[in-house]
Design a protein around this motif. Structure first.
Motif, PDB file in Angstrom:
ATOM      1  N   ALA A   1       0.849  -1.199   0.000  1.00  0.00           N
ATOM      2  CA  ALA A   1       0.000   0.000   0.000  1.00  0.00           C
ATOM      3  C   ALA A   1       0.886   1.251   0.000  1.00  0.00           C
ATOM      4  O   ALA A   1       0.945   2.004   0.969  1.00  0.00           O
ATOM      5  CB  ALA A   1      -0.923  -0.007   1.213  1.00  0.00           C
ATOM      6  N   LEU A   2       1.571   1.450  -1.111  1.00  0.00           N
ATOM      7  CA  LEU A   2       2.584   2.510  -1.181  1.00  0.00           C
ATOM      8  C   LEU A   2       1.989   3.895  -0.967  1.00  0.00           C
ATOM      9  O   LEU A   2       2.615   4.768  -0.386  1.00  0.00           O
ATOM     10  CB  LEU A   2       3.300   2.457  -2.536  1.00  0.00           C
ATOM     11  CG  LEU A   2       4.034   1.155  -2.886  1.00  0.00           C
ATOM     12  CD1 LEU A   2       4.704   1.294  -4.241  1.00  0.00           C
ATOM     13  CD2 LEU A   2       5.050   0.804  -1.817  1.00  0.00           C
ATOM     14  N   GLU A   3       0.763   4.095  -1.470  1.00  0.00           N
ATOM     15  CA  GLU A   3       0.162   5.425  -1.414  1.00  0.00           C
ATOM     16  C   GLU A   3      -0.184   5.850   0.011  1.00  0.00           C
ATOM     17  O   GLU A   3      -0.458   7.027   0.263  1.00  0.00           O
ATOM     18  CB  GLU A   3      -1.087   5.480  -2.307  1.00  0.00           C
ATOM     19  CG  GLU A   3      -2.266   4.660  -1.799  1.00  0.00           C
ATOM     20  CD  GLU A   3      -2.146   3.181  -2.094  1.00  0.00           C
ATOM     21  OE1 GLU A   3      -3.021   2.422  -1.647  1.00  0.00           O
ATOM     22  OE2 GLU A   3      -1.186   2.775  -2.787  1.00  0.00           O
ATOM     23  N   ARG A   4      -0.147   4.911   0.938  1.00  0.00           N
ATOM     24  CA  ARG A   4      -0.467   5.240   2.335  1.00  0.00           C
ATOM     25  C   ARG A   4       0.761   5.698   3.122  1.00  0.00           C
ATOM     26  O   ARG A   4       0.651   6.034   4.295  1.00  0.00           O
ATOM     27  CB  ARG A   4      -1.092   4.031   3.030  1.00  0.00           C
ATOM     28  CG  ARG A   4      -2.419   3.601   2.418  1.00  0.00           C
ATOM     29  CD  ARG A   4      -3.002   2.420   3.165  1.00  0.00           C
ATOM     30  NE  ARG A   4      -4.197   1.908   2.500  1.00  0.00           N
ATOM     31  CZ  ARG A   4      -4.845   0.818   2.879  1.00  0.00           C
ATOM     32  NH1 ARG A   4      -4.399   0.123   3.917  1.00  0.00           N
ATOM     33  NH2 ARG A   4      -5.922   0.401   2.223  1.00  0.00           N
ATOM     34  N   LYS A   5       1.914   5.683   2.482  1.00  0.00           N
ATOM     35  CA  LYS A   5       3.144   6.062   3.158  1.00  0.00           C
ATOM     36  C   LYS A   5       3.691   7.371   2.598  1.00  0.00           C
ATOM     37  O   LYS A   5       3.412   7.749   1.460  1.00  0.00           O
ATOM     38  CB  LYS A   5       4.218   4.969   2.992  1.00  0.00           C
ATOM     39  CG  LYS A   5       3.758   3.579   3.405  1.00  0.00           C
ATOM     40  CD  LYS A   5       3.468   3.483   4.886  1.00  0.00           C
ATOM     41  CE  LYS A   5       2.999   2.079   5.256  1.00  0.00           C
ATOM     42  NZ  LYS A   5       2.614   1.977   6.681  1.00  0.00           N
ATOM     43  N   GLU A   6       4.490   8.053   3.412  1.00  0.00           N
ATOM     44  CA  GLU A   6       5.207   9.242   2.955  1.00  0.00           C
ATOM     45  C   GLU A   6       6.657   8.813   2.701  1.00  0.00           C
ATOM     46  O   GLU A   6       7.365   8.420   3.624  1.00  0.00           O
ATOM     47  CB  GLU A   6       5.145  10.347   4.003  1.00  0.00           C
ATOM     48  CG  GLU A   6       3.751  10.925   4.189  1.00  0.00           C
ATOM     49  CD  GLU A   6       3.735  12.068   5.171  1.00  0.00           C
ATOM     50  OE1 GLU A   6       3.059  13.084   4.903  1.00  0.00           O
ATOM     51  OE2 GLU A   6       4.408  11.959   6.226  1.00  0.00           O
ATOM     52  N   TRP A   7       7.091   8.913   1.442  1.00  0.00           N
ATOM     53  CA  TRP A   7       8.373   8.339   1.021  1.00  0.00           C
ATOM     54  C   TRP A   7       9.448   9.407   0.871  1.00  0.00           C
ATOM     55  O   TRP A   7       9.188  10.513   0.373  1.00  0.00           O
ATOM     56  CB  TRP A   7       8.206   7.588  -0.293  1.00  0.00           C
ATOM     57  CG  TRP A   7       7.283   6.413  -0.175  1.00  0.00           C
ATOM     58  CD1 TRP A   7       5.957   6.348  -0.547  1.00  0.00           C
ATOM     59  CD2 TRP A   7       7.593   5.132   0.384  1.00  0.00           C
ATOM     60  NE1 TRP A   7       5.445   5.110  -0.268  1.00  0.00           N
ATOM     61  CE2 TRP A   7       6.423   4.336   0.311  1.00  0.00           C
ATOM     62  CE3 TRP A   7       8.754   4.578   0.930  1.00  0.00           C
ATOM     63  CZ2 TRP A   7       6.374   3.027   0.763  1.00  0.00           C
ATOM     64  CZ3 TRP A   7       8.717   3.271   1.384  1.00  0.00           C
ATOM     65  CH2 TRP A   7       7.538   2.507   1.300  1.00  0.00           C
ATOM     66  N   LEU A   8      10.690   9.045   1.254  1.00  0.00           N
ATOM     67  CA  LEU A   8      11.806   9.985   1.232  1.00  0.00           C
ATOM     68  C   LEU A   8      12.923   9.589   0.268  1.00  0.00           C
ATOM     69  O   LEU A   8      13.539  10.451  -0.347  1.00  0.00           O
ATOM     70  CB  LEU A   8      12.413  10.099   2.636  1.00  0.00           C
ATOM     71  CG  LEU A   8      11.505  10.681   3.718  1.00  0.00           C
ATOM     72  CD1 LEU A   8      12.074  10.392   5.099  1.00  0.00           C
ATOM     73  CD2 LEU A   8      11.352  12.182   3.506  1.00  0.00           C
ATOM     74  N   LYS A   9      13.198   8.292   0.145  1.00  0.00           N
ATOM     75  CA  LYS A   9      14.359   7.848  -0.637  1.00  0.00           C
ATOM     76  C   LYS A   9      14.201   6.389  -1.017  1.00  0.00           C
ATOM     77  O   LYS A   9      13.591   5.616  -0.288  1.00  0.00           O
ATOM     78  CB  LYS A   9      15.644   8.039   0.190  1.00  0.00           C
ATOM     79  CG  LYS A   9      16.935   7.708  -0.549  1.00  0.00           C
ATOM     80  CD  LYS A   9      18.176   8.003   0.298  1.00  0.00           C
ATOM     81  CE  LYS A   9      18.468   6.921   1.293  1.00  0.00           C
ATOM     82  NZ  LYS A   9      19.818   7.045   1.892  1.00  0.00           N
TER      83      LYS A   9
END
Length: 246
Positions: A122-130
């Protein structure tokens, strides 16, 4: 007339830390001497805040920090100044590349680090940095690099000759150090930036004094104003002794 430097920006792995991932007593002592001279000592790392913080605490640092290659800048420990996120679609696309090339990969979210062994769908539920890739297959790494460059909008560096680290375009340690300088009322000419890998290159080129470790990648050594001893030979201590405590 001796140049007076007011900010010492230190990479961690391969720079501040020995090969055993510790801060040597000699390096620690010289960092305390730099602090006593009124120099701000700033960790500038590709690591997450949670991974870098214990080392900052060990050194008694209450100064700004740059984490995740500049995607996060902290006014002080636990006091976030700015954070730059990656689109989940980019993370998904890079994940697909990593799976196709069958290489080790990892990704930093604001909450934790995910990797090949522990992934989240569920990638869209996370805030990604790198996002990062690791492979010792030079041809595979080159193929990955070509695909990343074709995607556009990415800042591509490395923290070792066998990996690729990907941040949002424009997010690098030099940009992070500039924000720290703005915060402290300093100029980049008053900065010593020290590192060993490609993710340190922009900072080394932008600082008043760019220093490469003796163990640094060749392109980093060539770009530096000064090459010090290796991370296992107290290279940072020698920089402080030569350029700050003289």
């Amino acid at each position: 007339m001796k140049k007076e430097y007011k900010l010492l920006a230190l990479d961690m792995d391969g720079t501040l830390l020995t090969s055993d991932h510790i801060i040597s007593p000699v390096t620690s002592t010289w960092i305390q001497k730099a602090k006593e001279r009124g120099v701000h000592v700033c960790l500038s790392t590709g690591r997450s805040f949670e991974s870098a913080l214990p080392y900052g605490e060990e050194l008694g640092l209450l100064t700004p920090m740059i984490t995740v290659n500049g995607s996060e800048v902290w006014r002080a420990p636990h006091d976030l100044l700015e954070r730059s996120l990656m689109e989940p679609k980019l993370i998904s696309d890079m994940h697909a590349i990593a799976l196709k090339e069958d290489c080790w990969f990892w990704a930093y979210s604001t909450e934790r680090v995910y990797n090949k062994d522990h992934w989240v769908e569920a990638l869209e539920r996370k805030e990604w940095l790198k996002f990062g890739f690791h492979t010792e297959d030079d041809e595979a790494r080159h193929r990955i690099l070509m695909q990343l460059q074709n995607m556009g909008g990415l800042e591509i560096t490395n923290s070792s000759p066998h990996n690729l680290e990907v941040n949002p375009q424009g997010m690098n340690k030099a940009a992070g150090i500039r924000k720290v300088c703005d915060l402290l009322g300093l100029d980049m000419s008053e900065v010593i930036a020290v590192g060993d890998s490609m993710n340190d290159l922009a900072a080394i080129q932008a600082a008043g004094l760019g220093v490469a470790m003796g163990n640094a990648q060749q392109v980093v050594r060539e770009a530096a104003d000064f090459v010090t001893a290796s991370n296992d030979e107290d290279g940072i201590a020698k920089v402080i002794e030569k350029f700050i405590c003289v």
